[in-house]
Design a protein around this motif. Structure first.
Motif, PDB file in Angstrom:
ATOM      1  N   GLU A  40     -17.139  38.128  15.393  1.00 19.13           N
ATOM      2  CA  GLU A  40     -16.903  36.745  15.794  1.00 19.13           C
ATOM      3  C   GLU A  40     -15.591  36.608  16.560  1.00 19.13           C
ATOM      4  OE1 GLU A  40     -17.117  34.430  12.240  1.00 19.13           O
ATOM      5  OE2 GLU A  40     -19.282  34.728  12.005  1.00 19.13           O
ATOM      6  N   SER A  41     -15.051  37.727  17.018  1.00 22.55           N
ATOM      7  CA  SER A  41     -13.732  37.699  17.647  1.00 22.55           C
ATOM      8  C   SER A  41     -13.829  37.621  19.164  1.00 22.55           C
ATOM      9  CB  SER A  41     -12.907  38.926  17.247  1.00 22.55           C
ATOM     10  OG  SER A  41     -11.663  38.915  17.927  1.00 22.55           O
ATOM     11  N   LYS A  42     -13.671  36.426  19.668  1.00 26.04           N
ATOM     12  CA  LYS A  42     -13.619  36.214  21.110  1.00 26.04           C
ATOM     13  C   LYS A  42     -12.414  36.943  21.706  1.00 26.04           C
ATOM     14  CE  LYS A  42     -13.335  32.400  24.465  1.00 26.04           C
ATOM     15  NZ  LYS A  42     -13.251  30.912  24.591  1.00 26.04           N
ATOM     16  N   GLU A  43     -11.336  37.021  20.915  1.00 24.40           N
ATOM     17  CA  GLU A  43     -10.115  37.667  21.400  1.00 24.40           C
ATOM     18  C   GLU A  43     -10.347  39.160  21.648  1.00 24.40           C
ATOM     19  OE1 GLU A  43     -10.322  35.682  18.785  1.00 24.40           O
ATOM     20  OE2 GLU A  43      -9.269  33.896  19.542  1.00 24.40           O
ATOM     21  N   CYS A  44     -11.061  39.814  20.742  1.00 26.68           N
ATOM     22  CA  CYS A  44     -11.353  41.238  20.943  1.00 26.68           C
ATOM     23  C   CYS A  44     -12.156  41.449  22.213  1.00 26.68           C
ATOM     24  CB  CYS A  44     -12.118  41.801  19.747  1.00 26.68           C
ATOM     25  SG  CYS A  44     -11.116  42.060  18.269  1.00 26.68           S
ATOM     26  N   VAL A  45     -13.157  40.619  22.417  1.00 25.23           N
ATOM     27  CA  VAL A  45     -13.991  40.734  23.610  1.00 25.23           C
ATOM     28  C   VAL A  45     -13.146  40.516  24.865  1.00 25.23           C
ATOM     29  CG1 VAL A  45     -15.912  39.690  24.880  1.00 25.23           C
ATOM     30  CG2 VAL A  45     -16.099  40.054  22.410  1.00 25.23           C
ATOM     31  N   THR A  46     -12.292  39.507  24.828  1.00 28.60           N
ATOM     32  CA  THR A  46     -11.423  39.214  25.970  1.00 28.60           C
ATOM     33  C   THR A  46     -10.531  40.407  26.294  1.00 28.60           C
ATOM     34  OG1 THR A  46     -11.396  36.844  25.490  1.00 28.60           O
ATOM     35  CG2 THR A  46      -9.590  37.699  26.825  1.00 28.60           C
ATOM     36  N   ASN A  47      -9.917  40.990  25.265  1.00 34.11           N
ATOM     37  CA  ASN A  47      -9.024  42.128  25.479  1.00 34.11           C
ATOM     38  C   ASN A  47      -9.754  43.319  26.092  1.00 34.11           C
ATOM     39  OD1 ASN A  47      -6.874  40.710  24.443  1.00 34.11           O
ATOM     40  ND2 ASN A  47      -6.985  41.616  22.405  1.00 34.11           N
ATOM     41  N   LEU A  48     -10.954  43.579  25.609  1.00 27.69           N
ATOM     42  CA  LEU A  48     -11.726  44.707  26.130  1.00 27.69           C
ATOM     43  C   LEU A  48     -12.141  44.477  27.582  1.00 27.69           C
ATOM     44  CD1 LEU A  48     -13.867  45.323  22.935  1.00 27.69           C
ATOM     45  CD2 LEU A  48     -12.156  46.892  23.863  1.00 27.69           C
ATOM     46  N   LEU A  49     -12.541  43.258  27.894  1.00 34.49           N
ATOM     47  CA  LEU A  49     -12.922  42.945  29.267  1.00 34.49           C
ATOM     48  C   LEU A  49     -11.724  43.070  30.210  1.00 34.49           C
ATOM     49  CD1 LEU A  49     -15.256  39.885  28.636  1.00 34.49           C
ATOM     50  CD2 LEU A  49     -15.956  42.110  29.532  1.00 34.49           C
ATOM     51  N   GLN A  50     -10.563  42.658  29.728  1.00 33.06           N
ATOM     52  CA  GLN A  50      -9.356  42.760  30.550  1.00 33.06           C
ATOM     53  C   GLN A  50      -9.006  44.211  30.854  1.00 33.06           C
ATOM     54  OE1 GLN A  50      -6.510  40.499  28.239  1.00 33.06           O
ATOM     55  NE2 GLN A  50      -6.977  38.592  29.326  1.00 33.06           N
ATOM     56  N   GLU A  51      -9.421  45.115  29.971  1.00 34.85           N
ATOM     57  CA  GLU A  51      -9.141  46.536  30.180  1.00 34.85           C
ATOM     58  C   GLU A  51     -10.258  47.252  30.938  1.00 34.85           C
ATOM     59  OE1 GLU A  51      -6.290  48.157  29.525  1.00 34.85           O
ATOM     60  OE2 GLU A  51      -5.485  46.188  28.981  1.00 34.85           O
ATOM     61  N   GLY A  52     -11.224  46.491  31.437  1.00 33.84           N
ATOM     62  CA  GLY A  52     -12.246  47.070  32.299  1.00 33.84           C
ATOM     63  C   GLY A  52     -13.555  47.427  31.638  1.00 33.84           C
ATOM     64  N   ALA A  53     -13.794  46.938  30.416  1.00 34.66           N
ATOM     65  CA  ALA A  53     -15.081  47.204  29.765  1.00 34.66           C
ATOM     66  C   ALA A  53     -16.220  46.629  30.618  1.00 34.66           C
ATOM     67  CB  ALA A  53     -15.105  46.579  28.373  1.00 34.66           C
ATOM     68  N   LYS A  54     -17.328  47.349  30.676  1.00 33.78           N
ATOM     69  CA  LYS A  54     -18.453  46.960  31.537  1.00 33.78           C
ATOM     70  C   LYS A  54     -19.330  45.932  30.815  1.00 33.78           C
ATOM     71  CE  LYS A  54     -18.470  51.448  33.844  1.00 33.78           C
ATOM     72  NZ  LYS A  54     -19.220  52.705  34.103  1.00 33.78           N
TER      73      LYS A  54
END
Length: 222
Positions: A114-128
């Motif tokens: 349920e962590s939007k923050e985790c998803v945001t951090n991963l996307l910022q680091e280039g997760a596909k």
């Protein structure tokens, strides 16, 4: 405490920093694997002990060490929604692109939490955002499956494709319809490119699925 005194993995699991420091006096302990391939960093990351994560990283723990399932510490931190742990691992250059044995990345796992923050951090680091696992599931499939509405919205805003089909033809909308995820259905419907005509390998659209599962509110929305 007795368990932590005897095991570096238990010390990391319970965040017992004093015992962990003692174990790390032995240089090989920091990357020692248990019978399933978990390192101390896996345990600290999994259970959200950020101070232990940082201590292990400072002692040169292998940040992308994989266990027998192919899970890295970033996978398990993301799955459990530990934002601080994810940030610490990313700060230590953990790779967002590592796939486990089912071809799941950390972003797939974070989308289950349920962590939007985790998803945001991963996307910022280039997760596909549209990467598929071995079953064809994208992060959006998982977010819809687990009714993580905020993550569905975030992924869509980052160009997640709502029409990607898994190996059985299911889209994120099929998942939401099957499970009666009304708010996810709403958000997917608000996305102009969502195609309600996509069919599974058995010829079912999301509406067929909702009817078959008796999800009346979903049927009304569609």
């Amino acid at each position: 405490d007795d368990m932590c005194a005897r095991s570096v993995h238990a010390s990391a699991r319970y965040g017992n920093l004093a015992n962990l420091e003692d174990h790390l006096a032995v240089p090989t302990a920091v990357n020692e694997k248990d019978s399933a391939g978990f390192t101390p960093l896996h345990f600290a990351a999994c259970y959200g002990h950020t101070a232990a994560v940082q201590l292990l990283l400072n002692k040169h723990a292998q940040v992308d060490a994989a266990n027998d399932h192919g899970w890295t510490p970033l996978h398990v931190a993301a799955r459990n929604g530990h934002e601080q742990g994810v940030s610490a691992l990313l700060g230590a250059k953990a790779s967002v692109h590592v796939e486990d044995k089912h071809k799941m990345t950390a972003l797939h796992n974070a989308s289950c939490s349920e962590s939007k923050e985790c998803v945001t951090n991963l996307l910022q680091e280039g997760a596909k955002v549209n990467q598929q696992d071995q079953d064809g599931w994208t992060p959006l499939h998982f977010a819809a499956r687990f009714n993580n509405v905020d993550i569905v919205v975030l992924l869509l805003s980052k160009n997640a494709d709502p029409n990607t089909q898994d190996r059985d033809g299911w889209t994120a909308m099929h998942n939401s319809a099957r499970n009666g995820r009304n708010r996810c259905v709403e958000q997917l419907l608000l996305h102009n490119s969502t195609d309600l005509s996509k069919k599974t390998r058995y010829g079912e659209t999301p509406l067929h699925i909702a009817c078959r599962k008796g999800k009346a509110k979903v049927v009304e929305k569609m």
